[in-house]
Motif scaffolding. Sequence first.
Motif, PDB file in Angstrom:
ATOM      1  N   LEU A 123       0.831  -1.206   0.000  1.00 25.20           N
ATOM      2  CA  LEU A 123       0.000   0.000   0.000  1.00 25.20           C
ATOM      3  C   LEU A 123       0.867   1.258   0.000  1.00 25.20           C
ATOM      4  O   LEU A 123       0.472   2.294  -0.517  1.00 25.20           O
ATOM      5  CB  LEU A 123      -0.912  -0.011   1.239  1.00 25.20           C
ATOM      6  N   GLU A 189      -1.208 -11.117  10.066  1.00 26.01           N
ATOM      7  CA  GLU A 189      -2.672 -11.056  10.024  1.00 26.01           C
ATOM      8  C   GLU A 189      -3.225 -11.229  11.443  1.00 26.01           C
ATOM      9  O   GLU A 189      -4.090 -10.480  11.880  1.00 26.01           O
ATOM     10  CB  GLU A 189      -3.202 -12.136   9.069  1.00 26.01           C
ATOM     11  N   GLY A 192      -3.328  -8.258  13.679  1.00 26.35           N
ATOM     12  CA  GLY A 192      -4.419  -7.310  13.490  1.00 26.35           C
ATOM     13  C   GLY A 192      -5.294  -7.226  14.728  1.00 26.35           C
ATOM     14  O   GLY A 192      -5.801  -6.168  15.071  1.00 26.35           O
ATOM     15  N   ASP A 337       0.354  -0.944  11.701  1.00 26.34           N
ATOM     16  CA  ASP A 337      -0.381  -1.936  10.928  1.00 26.34           C
ATOM     17  C   ASP A 337      -0.754  -1.355   9.575  1.00 26.34           C
ATOM     18  O   ASP A 337      -1.083  -0.181   9.481  1.00 26.34           O
ATOM     19  CB  ASP A 337      -1.683  -2.300  11.658  1.00 26.34           C
ATOM     20  N   VAL A 338      -0.730  -2.186   8.565  1.00 27.61           N
ATOM     21  CA  VAL A 338      -1.192  -1.776   7.246  1.00 27.61           C
ATOM     22  C   VAL A 338      -2.337  -2.687   6.841  1.00 27.61           C
ATOM     23  O   VAL A 338      -2.191  -3.906   6.850  1.00 27.61           O
ATOM     24  CB  VAL A 338      -0.056  -1.846   6.208  1.00 27.61           C
ATOM     25  N   GLU A 339      -3.456  -2.064   6.507  1.00 30.78           N
ATOM     26  CA  GLU A 339      -4.671  -2.811   6.192  1.00 30.78           C
ATOM     27  C   GLU A 339      -4.428  -3.893   5.144  1.00 30.78           C
ATOM     28  O   GLU A 339      -3.685  -3.688   4.192  1.00 30.78           O
ATOM     29  CB  GLU A 339      -5.733  -1.823   5.683  1.00 30.78           C
ATOM     30  N   THR A 340      -5.073  -5.054   5.319  1.00 29.15           N
ATOM     31  CA  THR A 340      -5.088  -6.152   4.348  1.00 29.15           C
ATOM     32  C   THR A 340      -3.730  -6.739   4.010  1.00 29.15           C
ATOM     33  O   THR A 340      -3.650  -7.702   3.266  1.00 29.15           O
ATOM     34  CB  THR A 340      -5.703  -5.709   2.989  1.00 29.15           C
ATOM     35  N   TYR A 538     -11.516  -4.029   0.520  1.00 25.66           N
ATOM     36  CA  TYR A 538     -10.319  -4.464   1.239  1.00 25.66           C
ATOM     37  C   TYR A 538      -9.432  -3.296   1.650  1.00 25.66           C
ATOM     38  O   TYR A 538      -8.892  -3.260   2.734  1.00 25.66           O
ATOM     39  CB  TYR A 538      -9.514  -5.437   0.373  1.00 25.66           C
ATOM     40  N   TRP A 539      -9.250  -2.362   0.722  1.00 24.09           N
ATOM     41  CA  TRP A 539      -8.377  -1.234   1.027  1.00 24.09           C
ATOM     42  C   TRP A 539      -9.188   0.030   1.224  1.00 24.09           C
ATOM     43  O   TRP A 539     -10.372   0.064   0.886  1.00 24.09           O
ATOM     44  CB  TRP A 539      -7.374  -1.007  -0.101  1.00 24.09           C
ATOM     45  N   SER A 540      -8.526   1.076   1.708  1.00 23.48           N
ATOM     46  CA  SER A 540      -9.246   2.343   1.840  1.00 23.48           C
ATOM     47  C   SER A 540      -8.875   3.293   0.709  1.00 23.48           C
ATOM     48  O   SER A 540      -9.119   4.478   0.804  1.00 23.48           O
ATOM     49  CB  SER A 540      -8.938   2.968   3.202  1.00 23.48           C
TER      50      SER A 540
END
Lengths: 565, 512
Positions: A123, A189, A192, A337-340, A538-540
């Motif tokens: 990301l 994961e 999270g 943390d980085v999403e997904t 899934y992502w923003s």
Amino acid sequence: MAEILVKNGFVVDPTNKIDGEKMDIAIKDGKIVKKVNERKAKIIDASGLTVMAGGVDIHSHIAGAEVNMGRLIRPEDHYKDAVRKTKLTRSGTGYSIPSTFVTGYRYSTMGYTTVMNGSFAPLKAKHVHEELNDIPLLDKGTYPLLGDWWFVLENLAKGDIEECARHVAWMMQSTKGYAIKVVNPGGLESWGFGHNVHSIDDQVPNFCITPREIVRGLIKVDKMLNLPHTIHLHTNNLGQPGNYKTTLDTMRAIEDLSTDGKPVAHITHIQFASFAGDDWGKFRSGADEISKYINAHNHITLDMGQVIFTDTTTMTADGPFEYTLYTLSGHKWVNSDVETEASGGIIPFTYKKNNAVNAIQWSIGLEIALLVKDPWKIFMTTDHPNGGPFMSYPRVLAWLMSKKAREATLKRCHKKAQKKSLLPSIDRELSLYELAIVTRAGTAKALGMPNKGHLGVGADGDVAIFNINPETTDIAKKYKAVRKAFKESVYTIKDGKIVAKDGEVVDNTTPGRTMWVDVKTKQPCIINEEMKRKFREYWSIEYENYPVSDHYVKVSDKLTVEASV
Amino acid sequence: MTEFKSVVCPICGCLCDDLEITVENNEIVKMKNGCAVCEAKMVYGYKSEERILKPMIRKDGKLVPVTMDEAIHKAAQILVDAKYPLLYGWSSSTNEAQRIGVELAEELGSTLDNCASICHGPSVMATQEIGIPTATLGQIRHRADLIVYWACNPWTSHPRHVERYTAFTEGRFEKSEWKNYMLKLKGETGKKKIEAASKRLGQYSPPPRPQVCMVDAPPKSIQKMGRKMIVVDVRKTKTAEAADYFLQVEPNKDYEIFSALRCLVNDQELDIDKVGGVPVDYLKDVADAMINCEFGAIFFGLGLTQSLGRFRNIEVAIALTRDLNRRTKFVISPMRGHFNVTGANIVFAWQTGYPYAIDFSQGYPQYNPGEFTINDLLRRGDNDATLVISSDPGAHFPKSSMQNMMKHPLITINPDMNAISRLGDVVFPAQWCGIEYSGTAYRMDSVPIPLKKVVEPPPGILNDQELLERILNEVRAIKAQKTEVQTKVKGEVRSAAKTVKKTAKRTKRKVA
């Protein structure tokens, strides 16, 4: 472009089996050639000096969101190491996480010409490329973190490896990455929600998959895509006492995947994954077990992740591990943390000689490097800046090359470490030839870079010349002289240009290339409206804004590979 | 008519990237998905009548239009002549421009500061003290079941924050609270209607305000499963109205509340009844909600960074988050204001090692907030020239700072005639970043997002990056000339001295 002729140096080029032979190296148009016109060419008299290919670092955290966060939170690290602007070079700061320009200059003056960035969250790929553009004088590449990416987890849980491979190929292109990086598979994961996995057969919550399946799946994907490098693996339970068992389990779990005797995985910073003992009190080295396994098998390559006694900054995508360090030290702690996709953490850390665990860690790195008989299987790194900053490489090289150097350090270490260390029983001292393997030839081979790490005709015109005369110097005894020689190359030549001389940058016009892999799959990854919707879930950020477009890479060096899916 | 999709909104730190924009005759005529703030700038604001169209130089007290070359030369001359210039702004510009900015500051040996200096600088300092456990906004969207907005009001300052990233959005593991909020809103409107009706009938007597404190007791709903939102602030904002629980604290008492919460989270007993105007029992409920959640997130705003305690407020907030991580998963994140102020910190950090308040006067970067932060520099009157880019200190800075700034030449780079441009000696026009030229910006959680160009800028106007590059080149040219002249002068002086010596010798001989 100017022609250069390096005359009469002792050439050490393991790829072409040249060991200290006196010969000339000719460079033209940025490549090594058979010969050049002696009258036109710039002649470098290298008599009495050692000539090697430019160094290739396989794992070093030099750019990206994590690295920069480390810079941002540690002004105290920079105060002690300010770098002045000169007519040629930009200003900046060190120490454990140097600013981008300084990173380029310092690597270059040490004779390095290629550095691979250890990891980045996809990301934040644009960030890593923007920083790589600001690192001059080096060729660079970077590894996207894919081991905990939801698309990978879901496809592997379904057993659809081909679909997984297409997604990975898409990701490689969109983030302009070089190899698949897997960090604590499943653990990120789980982190999270603040958990972790503790063995390769633990279930990853919510995803019905185990670390074993992730690693095996991604190795298959790597093979299907014909990527130049194997998967780049940071094992589970990293930094925990007794974790050498997990590391052995991981290596055994993928034994059968190597069919042609070639490596299928690179386990990075092995030192941090070779701890034995049940707890910190009974902490001891697992080097013996690990190196025995490696000596008997050919499907793994390693890098050291050597510890240096200094103040440094640890940073890894392994969020839960950094949390453990935080609970141990109480030091300033960054978790990101980085999403997904991934997580990350940073903790400043000082490795001390008088701390038993740190001293044993120091010993472990060297033990494995020396006990693994084949230098093509283990490479020299400090996992910069986790084990220590890359400027300390000469110290590591001295320890590898000289028993005397090791003894000098070991006798000042914690008593417990002295008693437990295997080092006194190891007499091996690496020759210059082996040294060239662990710093350039071997790493280039493992990375699948046929034009790097050697001085054969057609290779990149990257040459490093060091002030070592193998005929007159006993490197094992004169380790201080050797250390000094590797600290400042006499000449560093990048793409046929002399960029550094006697430890100073003399030409700052080479920006260096960014190497990335463009995988051509037979069927492309289908991005339809359904996929875009999934993307949005899934992502923003939107699908269109995700990929790294071409203008983010200043000098692009695209390697196109044909995949078998 | 052209339609653009996935356009990024260049206003606040949210950097929403799902705008759909319709352009007709090089004008934005329609915008979908954006908030009111976005519409104000993207549809109307950027076409402002106050737009600067030509570079200007102040001559005899009046701004006179000049050519771009002349303005660039004048600006470069001012910067080279100054002993200690100051470059400030950057937060509404692209990374690409900021990179050149650092190079320019280094070339000039000047100070370099960005808007973090007056907003989240204290957050950066706190991070340098204690670190920060944080996460990207998507992570919070997927997982957070407890969201705390502390001393910030996203409903007005970051209007889509709640809807895109936190309580009112659907994540993989957490559902949106949107419906419940609508129900609550309906209920409250009904209640108000009844109240109004009974008032009209003369049957209404307002319920007596509780004398004990202004704070209501926490409702049971903050202990429920699923998403909860708590707002902590000094006054009831629109965000607070949407929250499950609003905790009103006395102004400047945030540090005390955080410390009390830390005690409670660490299972210590408090021997007092109230902290910062809030009964300890209420805080116990809040602490329980924090411990019992699966994934909590605190967002904080300028109410913490710029009130009494400054960076110590943030430090204790982060310390609370660290403590909570021993019990559950918790993250904390600043609500960055301008769309690329995070980027300014990031770019400065990778090039120099420091995020803001940087000084290059020694030839290498130095960092010291309080010494090299813009207001401290200005109030001491240290600088003798200022360049302001994409920012308006003229409208926001204290008088004492501005008075000192105005004593010396001022160069401004802004798209429209704002307060600072009116005061400038060299006034450059600029393109609207993210509307008229593309580039990169970092969202408040450090995620890089590419800004898009959707309309053509007015003719003759350079974008920030090009303009700064030209100023930098001009500065280098002038400096080179200067050194040439200096060496020439030195040479002449030397030869003149020689001749003087020679004649002196000759006359001596003659005398002898």
